[in-house]
Design an enzyme around this catalytic site. Structure first.
Site, PDB file in Angstrom:
ATOM      1  N   GLY A   8       0.845  -1.205   0.000  1.00 57.20           N
ATOM      2  CA  GLY A   8       0.000   0.000   0.000  1.00 57.20           C
ATOM      3  C   GLY A   8       0.871   1.242   0.000  1.00 57.20           C
ATOM      4  CB  VAL A  59      -2.099  -7.339   0.334  1.00 58.55           C
ATOM      5  CG1 VAL A  59      -1.002  -6.295   0.220  1.00 58.55           C
ATOM      6  CG2 VAL A  59      -3.454  -6.711   0.674  1.00 58.55           C
ATOM      7  CG  ASN A  85       0.662   1.172   4.893  1.00 57.64           C
ATOM      8  OD1 ASN A  85       0.262   1.864   5.831  1.00 57.64           O
ATOM      9  ND2 ASN A  85       0.417   1.493   3.624  1.00 57.64           N
ATOM     10  CB  SER A 137      -6.327   0.977  13.314  1.00 52.90           C
ATOM     11  OG  SER A 137      -7.186   2.028  13.697  1.00 52.90           O
ATOM     12  CE1 TYR A 150      -9.593   0.022   8.944  1.00 51.20           C
ATOM     13  CE2 TYR A 150      -9.826   0.921  11.160  1.00 51.20           C
ATOM     14  CZ  TYR A 150      -9.113   0.818   9.974  1.00 51.20           C
ATOM     15  OH  TYR A 150      -7.922   1.503   9.827  1.00 51.20           O
ATOM     16  CB  ALA A 152     -13.207  -7.840  13.746  1.00 46.26           C
ATOM     17  CB  THR A 153      -9.480  -6.446  10.023  1.00 42.53           C
ATOM     18  OG1 THR A 153      -9.622  -5.018  10.041  1.00 42.53           O
ATOM     19  CG2 THR A 153     -10.616  -7.079   9.257  1.00 42.53           C
ATOM     20  CE  LYS A 154      -6.433  -1.592   9.948  1.00 41.57           C
ATOM     21  NZ  LYS A 154      -5.213  -1.701   9.144  1.00 41.57           N
TER      22      LYS A 154
HETATM   23  N1  LIG Z   1      -5.909   7.200   7.823  1.00 40.52           N
HETATM   24  C1  LIG Z   1      -6.259   6.838   9.037  1.00 40.52           C
HETATM   25  O1  LIG Z   1      -6.935   7.576   9.760  1.00 40.52           O
HETATM   26  C2  LIG Z   1      -5.793   5.511   9.590  1.00 40.52           C
HETATM   27  C3  LIG Z   1      -5.903   5.300  10.972  1.00 40.52           C
HETATM   28  C4  LIG Z   1      -5.448   4.086  11.502  1.00 40.52           C
HETATM   29  C5  LIG Z   1      -4.900   3.129  10.673  1.00 40.52           C
HETATM   30  N2  LIG Z   1      -4.811   3.363   9.321  1.00 40.52           N
HETATM   31  C6  LIG Z   1      -4.241   2.306   8.483  1.00 40.52           C
HETATM   32  O2  LIG Z   1      -3.153   2.826   7.746  1.00 40.52           O
HETATM   33  C7  LIG Z   1      -2.948   1.992   6.598  1.00 40.52           C
HETATM   34  C8  LIG Z   1      -2.709   2.880   5.385  1.00 40.52           C
HETATM   35  O3  LIG Z   1      -3.909   3.558   5.057  1.00 40.52           O
HETATM   36  P1  LIG Z   1      -3.953   5.094   4.627  1.00 40.52           P
HETATM   37  O4  LIG Z   1      -4.744   5.800   5.657  1.00 40.52           O
HETATM   38  O5  LIG Z   1      -2.621   5.568   4.258  1.00 40.52           O
HETATM   39  O6  LIG Z   1      -4.943   4.989   3.343  1.00 40.52           O
HETATM   40  P2  LIG Z   1      -4.676   5.203   1.790  1.00 40.52           P
HETATM   41  O7  LIG Z   1      -5.958   4.791   1.126  1.00 40.52           O
HETATM   42  O8  LIG Z   1      -4.169   6.564   1.517  1.00 40.52           O
HETATM   43  O9  LIG Z   1      -3.525   4.139   1.461  1.00 40.52           O
HETATM   44  C9  LIG Z   1      -3.785   2.750   1.452  1.00 40.52           C
HETATM   45  C10 LIG Z   1      -3.132   2.132   0.227  1.00 40.52           C
HETATM   46  O10 LIG Z   1      -3.393   0.727   0.246  1.00 40.52           O
HETATM   47  C11 LIG Z   1      -3.667   0.314  -1.082  1.00 40.52           C
HETATM   48  N3  LIG Z   1      -4.453  -0.920  -1.105  1.00 40.52           N
HETATM   49  C12 LIG Z   1      -5.763  -1.094  -0.810  1.00 40.52           C
HETATM   50  N4  LIG Z   1      -6.121  -2.362  -1.029  1.00 40.52           N
HETATM   51  C13 LIG Z   1      -5.017  -3.007  -1.474  1.00 40.52           C
HETATM   52  C14 LIG Z   1      -4.741  -4.348  -1.868  1.00 40.52           C
HETATM   53  N5  LIG Z   1      -5.715  -5.271  -1.904  1.00 40.52           N
HETATM   54  N6  LIG Z   1      -3.487  -4.664  -2.245  1.00 40.52           N
HETATM   55  C15 LIG Z   1      -2.499  -3.727  -2.249  1.00 40.52           C
HETATM   56  N7  LIG Z   1      -2.698  -2.442  -1.903  1.00 40.52           N
HETATM   57  C16 LIG Z   1      -3.951  -2.088  -1.523  1.00 40.52           C
HETATM   58  C17 LIG Z   1      -4.461   1.489  -1.675  1.00 40.52           C
HETATM   59  O11 LIG Z   1      -4.452   1.447  -3.103  1.00 40.52           O
HETATM   60  C18 LIG Z   1      -3.699   2.666  -1.095  1.00 40.52           C
HETATM   61  O12 LIG Z   1      -2.659   3.075  -1.970  1.00 40.52           O
HETATM   62  C19 LIG Z   1      -4.184   1.097   6.486  1.00 40.52           C
HETATM   63  O13 LIG Z   1      -3.864  -0.192   6.967  1.00 40.52           O
HETATM   64  C20 LIG Z   1      -5.190   1.770   7.414  1.00 40.52           C
HETATM   65  O14 LIG Z   1      -6.127   0.873   7.944  1.00 40.52           O
HETATM   66  C21 LIG Z   1      -5.236   4.537   8.768  1.00 40.52           C
END
Ligand SMILES: NC(=O)c1ccc[n+]([C@@H]2O[C@H](COP(=O)([O-])OP(=O)(O)OC[C@H]3O[C@@H](n4cnc5c(N)ncnc54)[C@H](O)[C@@H]3O)[C@@H](O)[C@H]2O)c1
Length: 271
Positions: A8, A59, A85, A137, A150, A152-154
């Protein structure tokens, strides 16, 4: 040169992590399903003077992961840091959405992390070194209402990371788990929620963060140096987590209060 793989890595936190490690001289591989952003990010990383490349890798696919492992083996012969990620968001009451939504979020947020760990652990074991960073998260620690799938996965990613922390340390492999609260990224784009109003509320929460993806990437970089397991970048969330562990009844009381405020707001909006 040390090397890092970020799933990601074409957007949001993944992109910031890739940039932070490239700034420190790491060779970087980013994988994603968004090829357009992946190629843009690859160019941004190459401009920093490191060996950086993008590969399309879902992924959810063991075959895609095997191709990434082969490319890394051929190019660098080893991998120092793996960041699992890639993730998507879901929201809604338990009876909303479909079982397909559950399968979708589990396959990406949980099994995507499992696949990353299973693909690269053998390489790290034979090196006798490595660092696995799993992005979970605060949702996985807080279990707030309206986010069951969400959450549950985290929570499962936290559990997986706690398991690996002890299981792999004898092989020279460190593990960290990242538990941020909301921060601004493109996460909303791929989210599946019960209503447009809920999507908008999540958008507001993302925008309300007092820290950025770059701040979190910086904390992750420091955690690799110090081999720190827990990475909880938001101060308020760290306090909430302490309250949950030491004063569990008070914590539930606070969650109930927040939830009833959300329900009142919904009633007013629908009136
Ligand atoms: N933004 C928030 O508030 C927040 C808070 C807590 C945790 N997170 C976690 O941070 C991580 C990154 O998310 P983000 O906020 O940067 O979002 P984002 O959408 O900007 O980035 C996530 C990336 O993952 C890629 N992705 C999605 N499904 C995919 C797959 N099947 N295979 C490969 N890549 C895939 C997307 O194309 C994207 O580029 C995630 O795991 C999210 O759950 C985010």
């Amino acid at each position: 040169m040390p090397s890092i793989l970020v799933t990601g890595g074409a957007s949001g936190l993944g992109r910031s992590i890739a940039a932070r490690f490239a700034d420190a001289g790491y060779d970087v591989c980013i994988v994603d399903i968004n090829a357009k952003r992946g190629i843009e990010t690859e160019a941004m990383l190459q401009a920093k003077g490191v060996d950086a490349f993008y590969m399309t890798c879902d992924v959810c696919s063991d075959t895609d992961f095997a191709a990434v492992r082969e490319a890394i083996e051929q190019r660098w012969g080893q991998l120092d840091v793996l960041v699992n990620n890639a993730g998507v968001a879901t929201g809604g009451r338990i009876e909303s959405g479909t079982m397909d939504d559950w399968q979708w979020v589990i396959d990406i947020n949980l099994l995507g992390v499992v696949r990353g760990c299973r693909t690269f652990t053998p390489m790290m074991v034979s090196q006798g070194s490595g660092h696995i960073i799993n992005v979970a998260s605060m949702a996985g620690l807080m279990s707030a209402p309206l986010m069951a799938s969400y959450n549950a996965t985290k929570a499962a990613v936290v559990s997986l990371s706690e398991t690996l922390r002890v299981e792999l340390e004898g092989d020279g492999i460190a593990t960290s788990v990242v538990c941020p609260s909301f921060f601004q990224t493109n996460l909303l784009e791929s989210s599946r929620t019960e209503s447009e109003a809920m999507k908008q509320s999540i958008g507001k929460l993302l925008a309300s963060s007092d820290i950025t993806a770059e701040d979190i990437a910086d904390e992750i970089f420091r955690a690799v140096d110090t081999r720190t397991f827990w990475i909880l970048p938001h101060k308020k969330a760290r306090t909430a987590w302490r309250i949950k562990r030491y004063l569990p009844d008070l914590f539930v009381k606070q969650l109930r209060k927040q939830y009833s405020r959300i329900l009142t707001r919904k009633t007013v909006e629908n009136a």
